[in-house]
Design an enzyme around this catalytic site. Structure first.
Site, PDB file in Angstrom:
ATOM      1  N   ASP A  72       1.787  -8.458   1.364  1.00 22.79           N
ATOM      2  CA  ASP A  72       2.600  -7.452   2.071  1.00 22.79           C
ATOM      3  C   ASP A  72       3.011  -7.990   3.446  1.00 22.79           C
ATOM      4  OD1 ASP A  72       1.944  -3.877   2.629  1.00 22.79           O
ATOM      5  OD2 ASP A  72       3.801  -5.010   2.433  1.00 22.79           O
ATOM      6  N   ASN A  99       0.881  -1.176   0.000  1.00 24.77           N
ATOM      7  CA  ASN A  99       0.000   0.000   0.000  1.00 24.77           C
ATOM      8  C   ASN A  99       0.916   1.222   0.000  1.00 24.77           C
ATOM      9  OD1 ASN A  99       0.560   0.932   2.818  1.00 24.77           O
ATOM     10  ND2 ASN A  99      -0.349  -1.042   3.296  1.00 24.77           N
TER      11      ASN A  99
HETATM   12  N1  APR Z   1       1.860 -15.510  -1.878  1.00 23.54           N
HETATM   13  C1  APR Z   1       1.214 -15.283  -3.049  1.00 23.54           C
HETATM   14  N2  APR Z   1       0.010 -14.683  -3.129  1.00 23.54           N
HETATM   15  C2  APR Z   1      -0.554 -14.285  -1.965  1.00 23.54           C
HETATM   16  C3  APR Z   1       0.062 -14.462  -0.701  1.00 23.54           C
HETATM   17  C4  APR Z   1       1.324 -15.115  -0.699  1.00 23.54           C
HETATM   18  N3  APR Z   1       1.992 -15.348   0.447  1.00 23.54           N
HETATM   19  N4  APR Z   1      -0.764 -13.948   0.261  1.00 23.54           N
HETATM   20  C5  APR Z   1      -1.845 -13.481  -0.375  1.00 23.54           C
HETATM   21  N5  APR Z   1      -1.745 -13.682  -1.721  1.00 23.54           N
HETATM   22  C6  APR Z   1      -2.682 -13.347  -2.793  1.00 23.54           C
HETATM   23  C7  APR Z   1      -4.093 -13.037  -2.388  1.00 23.54           C
HETATM   24  O1  APR Z   1      -4.846 -14.247  -2.224  1.00 23.54           O
HETATM   25  C8  APR Z   1      -4.570 -12.250  -3.609  1.00 23.54           C
HETATM   26  O2  APR Z   1      -4.960 -13.133  -4.643  1.00 23.54           O
HETATM   27  O3  APR Z   1      -2.214 -12.148  -3.417  1.00 23.54           O
HETATM   28  C9  APR Z   1      -3.308 -11.498  -4.066  1.00 23.54           C
HETATM   29  C10 APR Z   1      -3.268 -10.015  -3.664  1.00 23.54           C
HETATM   30  O4  APR Z   1      -3.888  -9.880  -2.401  1.00 23.54           O
HETATM   31  P1  APR Z   1      -3.414  -8.804  -1.295  1.00 23.54           P
HETATM   32  O5  APR Z   1      -2.151  -9.264  -0.682  1.00 23.54           O
HETATM   33  O6  APR Z   1      -4.597  -8.553  -0.431  1.00 23.54           O
HETATM   34  O7  APR Z   1      -3.055  -7.487  -2.145  1.00 23.54           O
HETATM   35  P2  APR Z   1      -4.029  -6.383  -2.773  1.00 23.54           P
HETATM   36  O8  APR Z   1      -5.352  -6.924  -3.152  1.00 23.54           O
HETATM   37  O9  APR Z   1      -3.185  -5.710  -3.823  1.00 23.54           O
HETATM   38  O10 APR Z   1      -4.275  -5.380  -1.553  1.00 23.54           O
HETATM   39  C11 APR Z   1      -3.179  -4.631  -1.070  1.00 23.54           C
HETATM   40  O11 APR Z   1      -3.577  -5.345   1.151  1.00 23.54           O
HETATM   41  O12 APR Z   1      -2.113  -6.456   2.463  1.00 23.54           O
HETATM   42  C12 APR Z   1      -2.610  -5.217   2.196  1.00 23.54           C
HETATM   43  O13 APR Z   1      -0.806  -3.740   2.711  1.00 23.54           O
HETATM   44  C13 APR Z   1      -1.563  -4.306   1.651  1.00 23.54           C
HETATM   45  O14 APR Z   1      -2.975  -2.408   1.833  1.00 23.54           O
HETATM   46  C14 APR Z   1      -2.412  -3.320   0.926  1.00 23.54           C
HETATM   47  C15 APR Z   1      -3.507  -4.195   0.327  1.00 23.54           C
END
Ligand code: APR
Length: 167
Positions: free
Chosen positions: A34, A24
């Site tokens: 993240d 983010n």
């Molecule tokens: N490895 C691969 N993919 C992952 C992992 C992992 N360890 N953890 C989660 N995912 C997947 C999720 O299932 C989703 O399909 O990554 C994709 C993106 O999800 P998010 O991590 O929630 O990212 P995003 O939708 O871009 O949202 C970003 O979420 O975590 C917070 O700080 C981050 O505020 C920001 C927001």
């Protein structure tokens, strides 16, 4: 055009030169990818992000942009942080999601990274429908002018893997 591979797995375990973080704007961590990257990568990543906030990004990383830090304890050499757009039904923000992939590859080229792992940016907390997120991700990478040899989409569910493989 880089070779494109889609795998099911945890991106923090990807043995690539650079891992892309779905961050983010604060760059100070969160949940999902993240959270996993900071948890597994250790405090060196957050320290590097804090330096970015104290230096070139005092107001945080704008949506659609990308910036690299150390990967800390991860197998990768670098983490490329990119901020995806929050999905909106009213407003088409596709160009910002396209920019995440283009800018991450541009940063990867600056680093000289040959292999880059991407998560499904914006398709989690930020609510982007997986099918459309996959279409944007794969078509943008396919069309990218980059020296990156392999792009690996690391998907966290069978549905996500199916969506990316379908594209
Ligand atoms: N490895 C691969 N993919 C992952 C992992 C992992 N360890 N953890 C989660 N995912 C997947 C999720 O299932 C989703 O399909 O990554 C994709 C993106 O999800 P998010 O991590 O929630 O990212 P995003 O939708 O871009 O949202 C970003 O979420 O975590 C917070 O700080 C981050 O505020 C920001 C927001």
């Amino acid at each position: 055009m880089p070779e494109i591979v889609c795998v099911r797995g945890d991106i923090t375990e990807a043995d690539v030169d650079a891992v892309v973080n779905a961050a983010n704007s604060s760059l100070l961590g969160g949940g999902g990818v993240d959270g996993a990257i900071h948890r597994k990568g250790g405090p060196a990543i957050l320290a590097a992000c804090r330096e970015l906030r104290a230096g070139p990004y005092p107001d945080g990383l704008p949506t659609g942009q990308a910036v690299a830090t150390t990967a800390g304890d991860l197998p990768a050499s670098w983490v490329i942080h990119t901020v995806g757009p929050v999905y909106s039904r009213r407003e088409d923000r596709s160009d910002l999601l396209v920019s995440c992939y283009r800018e991450s590859l541009r940063v990867a080229d600056e680093l000289g990274a040959a292999t880059v792992a991407f998560p499904a940016v914006s398709a989690g907390v930020y609510g982007w429908p997986m099918g459309d997120a996959a279409r944007i991700a794969v078509t943008t990478v396919r069309a990218a002018a980059t020296r990156v040899a392999e792009v690996r989409f690391v998907l966290f569910s069978d549905d996500a893997l199916a969506a990316f493989t379908a594209v």
